[in-house]
Design a protein around this motif. Structure first.
Motif, short mmCIF file in Angstrom:
data_model
loop_
_atom_site.label_atom_id
_atom_site.label_comp_id
_atom_site.label_asym_id
_atom_site.label_seq_id
_atom_site.Cartn_x
_atom_site.Cartn_y
_atom_site.Cartn_z
N PRO A 252 31.41 44.09 31.81
CA PRO A 252 32.59 44.69 32.45
C PRO A 252 33.82 43.80 32.30
N PHE A 253 34.97 44.42 32.12
CA PHE A 253 36.24 43.69 32.12
C PHE A 253 36.64 43.39 33.57
N PRO A 254 37.60 42.48 33.78
CA PRO A 254 38.00 42.15 35.15
C PRO A 254 38.54 43.37 35.88
N PRO A 255 38.19 43.51 37.16
CA PRO A 255 38.75 44.60 37.96
C PRO A 255 40.21 44.33 38.29
N PRO A 256 40.95 45.34 38.72
CA PRO A 256 42.35 45.11 39.12
C PRO A 256 42.45 43.99 40.15
N GLY A 257 43.43 43.11 39.94
CA GLY A 257 43.64 41.99 40.85
C GLY A 257 42.94 40.71 40.46
N ASN A 258 42.09 40.75 39.43
CA ASN A 258 41.34 39.55 39.05
C ASN A 258 41.88 38.87 37.80
N THR A 259 43.16 39.07 37.50
CA THR A 259 43.81 38.32 36.43
C THR A 259 44.74 37.30 37.08
N LEU A 260 44.39 36.03 36.98
CA LEU A 260 45.15 34.97 37.64
C LEU A 260 46.44 34.69 36.86
N PRO A 261 47.54 34.38 37.56
CA PRO A 261 48.84 34.18 36.89
C PRO A 261 49.02 32.81 36.25
N PHE A 262 47.98 31.99 36.28
CA PHE A 262 48.04 30.65 35.67
C PHE A 262 46.87 30.49 34.72
N ALA A 263 47.00 29.57 33.78
CA ALA A 263 45.93 29.29 32.83
C ALA A 263 44.89 28.38 33.46
N VAL A 264 43.63 28.64 33.14
CA VAL A 264 42.51 27.80 33.60
C VAL A 264 41.94 27.10 32.37
N PRO A 265 42.30 25.83 32.15
CA PRO A 265 41.91 25.15 30.91
C PRO A 265 40.54 24.50 30.93
N VAL A 266 39.78 24.75 31.97
CA VAL A 266 38.45 24.13 32.10
C VAL A 266 37.39 25.21 32.05
N GLY A 267 36.13 24.77 32.07
CA GLY A 267 35.03 25.70 31.93
C GLY A 267 34.81 26.07 30.47
N GLU A 268 33.93 27.03 30.23
CA GLU A 268 33.68 27.48 28.87
C GLU A 268 34.88 28.27 28.38
#
Length: 272
Positions: A252-268
């Motif tokens: 599934p793609f992210p649901p509405p509201g789950n796109t953060l306005p900043f970049a997350v440069p960590v994790g996979e």
């Protein structure tokens, strides 16, 4: 709870935390590249697309019988069921255990029966897949304790299901049970999450770097919240979804509201 209450959750021993993350990362690479990991999936075949029961490259005849799948096999198909060579007809339900334990096999391949929203499919896992042979690892950001954040789980009054597009282009329902609130650089954000059977949480999310510096979306699986709702949001353990490794998953793609306005440069970040 105010934004100031959701702060970076500094590990008690940063060096030990970094070493623990490195072990987690190495285990993830081993799991993904294992013989029946996501790289070995070579096809998801929906039986509705094969009304004659014949699937290209998959032996046997597979029929949707409503509450079950009926597999017909001849000796030339080379099919085994429950570890024994099989000829004849057998009714199959969905496989729910580990891939190697699926009932139907052809040599080293595993033919896994899948049921999703009333539709039946057969998945073909092949340890000799091209994707597994070409795999060179998982690109991940270096561990950064600043991305271990204190959060709070707030359940909905009633669980809800939202329709989201999936990686195969179809829309399906995604069950959600609440929100995780956390702060980044003094601003509070929320992620809509599901609650797994063991109480842990699952978020499908994107961020400002998705599709550029990282894969188009990722998963996050925080541990079960404490009794007071507190939960650790560790972006260092953001996961690539299975469809990052093989095109035949239906993530599934992210649901509405789950796109953060900043970049997350960590994790996979990406498959290598």
């Amino acid at each position: 709870m105010s934004s100031s209450d959701h702060t970076t959750e500094a590990p008690e021993n940063p060096q030990a935390a970094a070493q623990d993350w490195q072990r987690w990362h190495e285990h993830r690479v081993e799991t993904v590249s294992s013989p029946y990991g996501p790289l070995s999936l070579t096809g998801t075949h929906w039986l509705a697309d094969h009304p004659d029961g014949r699937i290209d490259g998959v032996p046997g005849r597979w029929k949707d019988a409503g509450a079950e799948v009926v597999l017909s096999a001849e000796e030339a198909d080379g099919i085994s069921v429950d570890g024994k060579p099989f000829v004849g007809e057998v009714a199959l339900g969905p496989d729910r255990g580990a891939i190697p334990a699926s009932r139907v096999s052809v040599g080293e391949r595993r033919l896994v029966v899948l049921s999703r929203e009333g539709l039946w499919a057969v998945r073909d896992f092949d340890p000799a897949s091209d994707a597994r042979s070409a795999f060179a690892g998982i690109e991940a950001g270096a561990y950064d304790p600043a991305w271990v954040l204190a959060g709070r789980f707030v359940p909905y009054e009633e669980s809800r299901t939202v329709q989201v597009e999936n990686a195969d282009g179809r829309s399906r329902g995604l069950g959600l049970a609440g929100q995780v609130l956390f702060a980044h650089e003094g601003v509070e954000h929320a992620l809509h999450v599901a609650v797994e059977e063991d109480g842990s949480l699952w978020a499908v999310l994107a961020d400002a770097g998705s599709g550029k510096s990282s894969y188009r979306f990722r998963f996050l699986r925080p541990a079960a919240p404490e009794a007071d709702g507190s939960v650790t949001v560790d972006f260092n353990r953001a996961l690539l979804p299975p469809c990052a490794f093989a095109d035949h998953f239906i993530c599934p793609f992210p649901p509405p509201g789950n796109t953060l306005p900043f970049a997350v440069p960590v994790g996979e970040l990406n498959k290598r």
